[in-house]
Motif scaffolding. Sequence first.
Motif, mmCIF file in Angstrom:
data_model
loop_
_atom_site.group_PDB
_atom_site.id
_atom_site.type_symbol
_atom_site.label_atom_id
_atom_site.label_comp_id
_atom_site.label_asym_id
_atom_site.label_seq_id
_atom_site.Cartn_x
_atom_site.Cartn_y
_atom_site.Cartn_z
ATOM 1 N N ALA A 1 50.517 79.159 -6.193
ATOM 2 C CA ALA A 1 49.377 80.042 -5.930
ATOM 3 C C ALA A 1 49.169 80.146 -4.427
ATOM 4 N N HIS A 2 48.501 81.197 -3.996
ATOM 5 C CA HIS A 2 48.219 81.374 -2.571
ATOM 6 C C HIS A 2 47.373 80.212 -2.055
ATOM 7 N N PRO A 3 47.607 79.767 -0.809
ATOM 8 C CA PRO A 3 46.809 78.661 -0.262
ATOM 9 C C PRO A 3 45.387 79.085 0.054
ATOM 10 N N LEU A 4 44.548 78.104 0.310
ATOM 11 C CA LEU A 4 43.182 78.384 0.727
ATOM 12 C C LEU A 4 43.190 79.020 2.113
ATOM 13 N N PRO A 5 42.210 79.852 2.421
ATOM 14 C CA PRO A 5 42.161 80.449 3.764
ATOM 15 C C PRO A 5 41.685 79.426 4.792
ATOM 16 N N LEU A 6 42.017 79.678 6.048
ATOM 17 C CA LEU A 6 41.478 78.876 7.144
ATOM 18 C C LEU A 6 39.996 79.174 7.333
ATOM 19 N N PRO A 7 39.169 78.216 7.737
ATOM 20 C CA PRO A 7 39.509 76.828 8.069
ATOM 21 C C PRO A 7 39.419 75.864 6.877
ATOM 22 N N PHE A 39 46.070 65.475 13.442
ATOM 23 C CA PHE A 39 45.854 65.698 14.868
ATOM 24 C C PHE A 39 45.919 67.183 15.190
ATOM 25 N N ALA A 40 46.899 67.892 14.624
ATOM 26 C CA ALA A 40 47.012 69.332 14.856
ATOM 27 C C ALA A 40 45.790 70.071 14.329
ATOM 28 N N ALA A 41 45.244 69.612 13.200
ATOM 29 C CA ALA A 41 44.039 70.244 12.657
ATOM 30 C C ALA A 41 42.850 70.038 13.586
ATOM 31 N N ARG A 42 42.692 68.826 14.127
ATOM 32 C CA ARG A 42 41.604 68.565 15.060
ATOM 33 C C ARG A 42 41.731 69.433 16.315
ATOM 34 N N MET A 43 42.946 69.573 16.806
ATOM 35 C CA MET A 43 43.157 70.374 18.010
ATOM 36 C C MET A 43 42.944 71.862 17.730
ATOM 37 N N THR A 82 46.791 75.170 19.794
ATOM 38 C CA THR A 82 47.840 75.235 18.774
ATOM 39 C C THR A 82 48.820 74.094 18.984
ATOM 40 N N VAL A 83 48.962 73.229 17.991
ATOM 41 C CA VAL A 83 49.850 72.071 18.080
ATOM 42 C C VAL A 83 50.863 72.135 16.942
ATOM 43 N N VAL A 84 52.133 72.013 17.281
ATOM 44 C CA VAL A 84 53.218 71.928 16.300
ATOM 45 C C VAL A 84 53.457 70.457 15.981
ATOM 46 N N THR A 85 53.578 70.134 14.707
ATOM 47 C CA THR A 85 53.779 68.759 14.275
ATOM 48 C C THR A 85 55.242 68.529 13.912
ATOM 49 N N ALA A 86 55.851 67.532 14.540
ATOM 50 C CA ALA A 86 57.223 67.145 14.194
ATOM 51 C C ALA A 86 57.153 66.088 13.103
ATOM 52 N N ARG A 127 48.285 73.156 4.744
ATOM 53 C CA ARG A 127 47.010 73.082 5.474
ATOM 54 C C ARG A 127 46.845 74.232 6.471
ATOM 55 N N GLY A 128 47.870 75.057 6.620
ATOM 56 C CA GLY A 128 47.805 76.161 7.564
ATOM 57 C C GLY A 128 48.282 75.789 8.952
#
Length: 447
Positions: free
Chosen positions: A221-227, A313-317, A323-327, A342-343
């Motif tokens: 199903a489609h994900p929840l919208p941000l935020p 951490f990316a969500a907090r930022m 904009t933070v990319v998570t490795a 999580r978007g």
Amino acid sequence: MDQCDPHGNGKTKPPPPRRRGWWQCSTTAVTLLMFLLTNTVSIVVSSGAGPSLLRRYRPATLRLWDGSAALLADLTATQAALDASRAELAGLHARVGTANELLRTLLHAMAAPDGAAAEQQREELLAAAGGWRRELAGELKLAVGPLHSLTNATGGDEAAAVFPALGHACVRVQDDLERYMAYTPGGECPADEALAHRLMLGGCEPLPRRRCRAPSPKGYAHPLPLPASLWATPPDTSVVWDAYPCKNYSCLQQASTSSSPGVAGCDGCFDLRKARWARDDGALSYSIAAVLAARPSGTVRVGLDLGSGGGTFAARMLERGVTVVTAAVSAGAPLNSFIASRGLVSVHVTAAHRLPFFDRALDVVRARAGGLGGGVMLEFALFDVYRVLRPGGLLWLDQFPCPRAQVNATLAPMLGRVGFKKLRWNTGPGKEKNQWYVSALLEKPMA
């Protein structure tokens, strides 16, 4: 059987002395030599590099053009033929070079003594042949084999020779790599995330591309919208669970704080209730607000998180406009799927992989345990972080584990050699004996 003398006295006759010389080859060596010579000749003949090139550029007729359009069309066709020929010659040169290396190594092996050097000679032959222990076939041969000719993207006259990207250590894990490439072309890819992870940890990174479709979860199903999606557990239907021990997110949320197989060391990766980086205690715990305050307002815009886990951490930022990319690596749990649901944006790379960013592209890089590796790998990783940070960019070591004796003897001098300048530096004891934590805010100098 023993060889007795012809007089019947029962004494054993010693074997005749063995003659050695590089010209006296074993059957295997002769066979391999003939194979190499035949292969070299066949390459030249089958490619048609000599006569075909001469025939290609021999004008059939002398033509007078009656307009600029016809002249342009003929010039374009001629240029395309030249580009194709350059690519063909480049491939021929590479194959002949490989054959020459094989021949040189074989001749050296013929003259070398038997015994301990045999294994080394075999490895040299493998290395000269590209390292593969068996001849490549099927999808693996297509994915890593021939070069491809493309039009020069920069608009130049020469065609670009493009070689597939493949981890240098893939030759050492050929069995697993062949299993990874055993699929039906055009069909659905197997659920083999664990196999891919094992290959990457073995140095086979990047992996070859595959001509199969990644499976989609049933009931997606489609994900929840941000935020709202940042702080909500994604639905279980967003993941293909076949390759993982846990079969739903409830299982993962319990296992991520325990020693369950597959998620050990992923402390709270799937626990969205854990609030961090909100309070700065002046010691090991830095706050996001304090880190951002080290730069002029609004100049920290894009960053990278190494070893963060589930993307919190990316969500907090992101809530602060960064904009933070998570490795992250999906080892025994669908970590990258969790982050994407999580978007947020994730990249699937290990600590040994060159960061997939251009020079001076990022404003901040945060690193925790496992995100940079250790030993010599750590120094390579730090120089790579320095490369992707812009002048004035920040490296945040967030409770980075290090043996106590190496904090001042190894880590601090290494950071200085790379070129980082200390803005903050805090150390403290860890949970295990002789383990120490380092929290630091480091700056890439402006000049």
